[in-house]
Design a protein around this motif. Sequence first.
Motif, PDB file in Angstrom:
ATOM      1  N   GLY A 504      -7.920  -5.459   3.483  1.00  0.00           N
ATOM      2  CA  GLY A 504      -7.248  -6.859   2.972  1.00  0.00           C
ATOM      3  C   GLY A 504      -6.909  -6.480   1.412  1.00  0.00           C
ATOM      4  O   GLY A 504      -5.803  -7.079   0.919  1.00  0.00           O
ATOM      5  N   LEU A 505      -7.722  -5.824   0.575  1.00  0.00           N
ATOM      6  CA  LEU A 505      -7.570  -5.661  -0.736  1.00  0.00           C
ATOM      7  C   LEU A 505      -6.034  -4.974  -1.151  1.00  0.00           C
ATOM      8  O   LEU A 505      -5.246  -5.242  -1.806  1.00  0.00           O
ATOM      9  N   PHE A 506      -6.030  -4.002  -0.029  1.00  0.00           N
ATOM     10  CA  PHE A 506      -4.534  -3.069  -0.099  1.00  0.00           C
ATOM     11  C   PHE A 506      -3.341  -4.216   0.301  1.00  0.00           C
ATOM     12  O   PHE A 506      -2.388  -4.009  -0.300  1.00  0.00           O
ATOM     13  N   LEU A 511       1.364  -7.523  -1.892  1.00  0.00           N
ATOM     14  CA  LEU A 511       2.371  -8.698  -1.870  1.00  0.00           C
ATOM     15  C   LEU A 511       2.955  -8.875  -3.106  1.00  0.00           C
ATOM     16  O   LEU A 511       4.233  -9.085  -3.327  1.00  0.00           O
ATOM     17  N   PRO A 512       2.371  -9.075  -4.355  1.00  0.00           N
ATOM     18  CA  PRO A 512       3.071  -9.256  -5.583  1.00  0.00           C
ATOM     19  C   PRO A 512       4.149  -8.201  -5.923  1.00  0.00           C
ATOM     20  O   PRO A 512       5.248  -8.596  -6.343  1.00  0.00           O
ATOM     21  N   TYR A 513       4.043  -7.049  -5.437  1.00  0.00           N
ATOM     22  CA  TYR A 513       4.674  -5.935  -5.962  1.00  0.00           C
ATOM     23  C   TYR A 513       6.055  -6.004  -4.996  1.00  0.00           C
ATOM     24  O   TYR A 513       7.292  -6.061  -5.243  1.00  0.00           O
ATOM     25  N   LEU A 514       5.701  -6.505  -3.665  1.00  0.00           N
ATOM     26  CA  LEU A 514       7.009  -6.402  -2.644  1.00  0.00           C
ATOM     27  C   LEU A 514       7.490  -7.597  -3.053  1.00  0.00           C
ATOM     28  O   LEU A 514       8.816  -7.637  -3.120  1.00  0.00           O
ATOM     29  N   PHE A 515       7.090  -8.768  -3.380  1.00  0.00           N
ATOM     30  CA  PHE A 515       7.522  -9.971  -3.944  1.00  0.00           C
ATOM     31  C   PHE A 515       8.478  -9.781  -5.110  1.00  0.00           C
ATOM     32  O   PHE A 515       9.652 -10.222  -5.105  1.00  0.00           O
ATOM     33  N   VAL A 602      -5.517 -10.359  -8.102  1.00  0.00           N
ATOM     34  CA  VAL A 602      -6.007  -9.155  -9.182  1.00  0.00           C
ATOM     35  C   VAL A 602      -4.499  -8.574  -9.568  1.00  0.00           C
ATOM     36  O   VAL A 602      -3.995  -8.696 -10.619  1.00  0.00           O
ATOM     37  N   THR A 603      -3.600  -8.138  -8.558  1.00  0.00           N
ATOM     38  CA  THR A 603      -2.418  -7.468  -8.956  1.00  0.00           C
ATOM     39  C   THR A 603      -1.442  -8.559  -9.448  1.00  0.00           C
ATOM     40  O   THR A 603      -0.595  -8.284 -10.217  1.00  0.00           O
ATOM     41  N   GLY A 604      -1.482  -9.758  -8.714  1.00  0.00           N
ATOM     42  CA  GLY A 604      -0.553 -10.770  -8.968  1.00  0.00           C
ATOM     43  C   GLY A 604      -0.675 -11.162 -10.431  1.00  0.00           C
ATOM     44  O   GLY A 604       0.433 -11.248 -11.283  1.00  0.00           O
TER      45      GLY A 604
END
Length: 683
Positions: A504-506, A511-515, A602-604
């Motif tokens: 799930g974390l992966f 998602l933010p990178y692909l977005f 987190v990544t977003g």
Amino acid sequence: MQTFLINSSIGISIGFSLLGILVAIILAFRIRSLDSGNERMRMIAGAIEEGAKAYLNRQLVTILGIAAVLFLLIGLFKNWWTASGFLLGSFCSYLAGLIGMRVAVQANVRTAQAATQSKDKALHVSFLGGSVTGLLVVGLALFSVGLFYALSLHYQGVTETSSSLVGLALGASLISVFARLGGGIYTKAADVGADLTGKIEQNLNEDDPRNPATIADNVGDNVGDCAGMAADVFETYVVSLIGAVLVAVVVLGGDPAATAYPFLVGMVTILGALSGIFYVSVSKAPPAKALLNGVMVNGVVSSALFLPLSYFLFPSNWLNIFACSVVGVLMTAAIFLITDYYTATTRKPVQIIAHASQTGHATNIIAGLATGMEATALPVLFIGAAVMLTYWLGGLYGVAIAVRCMLSMAGIVISLDAFGPITDNAGGIVEMSQLPKSVRQITDELDAVGNTMKAVTKGYAIGSAGLAALVLFGSYVEELKHFSSATIAQELQFKLQDPKVIIGLFIGGLLPYLFAARSMSAVGRAAGSVVQEVRRQIREIPGILKGVDRPQYGRCVDIVTKAALKEMIFPAILPLLAVLGIAIIPGLGPVVLGGALIGTIVTGLFVAISMTSGGAAWDNAKKWIEEGNFGGKGSEAHAAAVTGDTVGDPYKDTAGPAINPMIKVVNVLAILIIPIFAKYWHL
């Protein structure tokens, strides 16, 4: 007594929301009464307004089909109260964006005219225009949530009402993604195309009337920054309020004081915004200082009002609740100061990028990327400290209150953000109307301040979104437990040793990178089309550069309009597809989905802060060189800075800020589908 307390708080919040809307309407009429300049200025402003209205109308048609399908699905698979909330949230989010745009196009030409008289007058007119948007957005957000909650509470219980509010949050978040993304693609495709052909290839000034993409560029400022930011902060305000109510109901069992407090913070929002707006309106300080002091005044007034409010509602625990409230205000101040440091022309990071421009385009890009990455450190550390402190003081509800009180600054924040595109448009009108250079110097100075203000307000929106998403994740976990059997609820944990959590974390981190990738690519493709069109016009109509023939502005407007509406759809529905995919695919389910929510947060947070701060630093590095540093306009350093600015434009105005509502769409939708998938997940 409990019902009376909740009803009273809702009634008070609705009353103050109407006060904010009333003051905004009065200020709007005040703006309309101001001098709008000569006939040429009014003609240019009219063309900008016409293009912005046409885009938003076509965007509405595009969104309506998607919204109608989701409305029916929510109504059929959950209930019609939640579907009605989704519809109301969608409508009000779109209305907030429309209001932001309409006010800005009234204020831009009047700011240009005011700049012919003095810098102070131009500052006050442009900020007045921004204030209308700020007060209307927070008033509309508070009114819509309060009214829906009151009506739903009358016909349903507290638990059912809080569940229905999730639909309203989803509607606001989804439309905000479309507004941010579509407007961002529009504005940056036009801006990048205009800069590449006008500044670099033809050595034209910013907003030179001979550039065929100029009108599209100015239209983009309104549909991207004004409409997009208004919908963005409207959505964040709504989600922070609903998130706090959800925690009060799910975690605290519907405690009346805990449910009432988030609504009464809305009263503080209006009063604090009015105090900050009044200060800026009478201030004689330099523009940047006056605007930041207005934020400080708002913060002091808000903090002072939180004290009696906390003491009255939480007599046995008032100090902890008050401390959580003040932490929210201090978080706003911290993010403002940090973002100002990394993006202001007077600060070292921007000047380092400008210095790097002397050695070429590549070194400018390297310096800008490094600045954006570095700019994530302090905001994230402050967010972590705020979460730790407020959780210690009040648990998940303490975190929710900090977020809610952070959004008590939303009125002044949107006022500052709308100030930016208004001054930018004013500069364009001045240039295209061929007013004296001294007038353009005034609008350029205000525009540089506006760039910093836009950066700090985006940082504010992203920081508050990160905190709000953490509250929503907590609500997701509690909702899972509520719909699970006693055995499963007791065993439900999100441990890093569980491979499902890691998966799930992966997925969530992806998602933010692909977005962002799809958003950046969309800008690049649309900007390429603008460049080809501008080159074609200059090649086939040689009288354009001589000032003899009028460029075909409408062609560029049409290109970016079609591109924005086409390109925004897949990135906007990506978070919906991801959540539903995780929910449906066998072997994944609620634990994987929970990990995905945290991964997205987190990544977003990092990607969004890096993009918005780095992009604004690139922009202001270009402006600092244009002030005469390192050779000024036309120098090699300037050419490199323009390249950096064109890379930074989709960073700061398209992909970066659109990640903010995308994060919340993922979290809100996850909460919404729990009752629908509870049996499928064997809870």
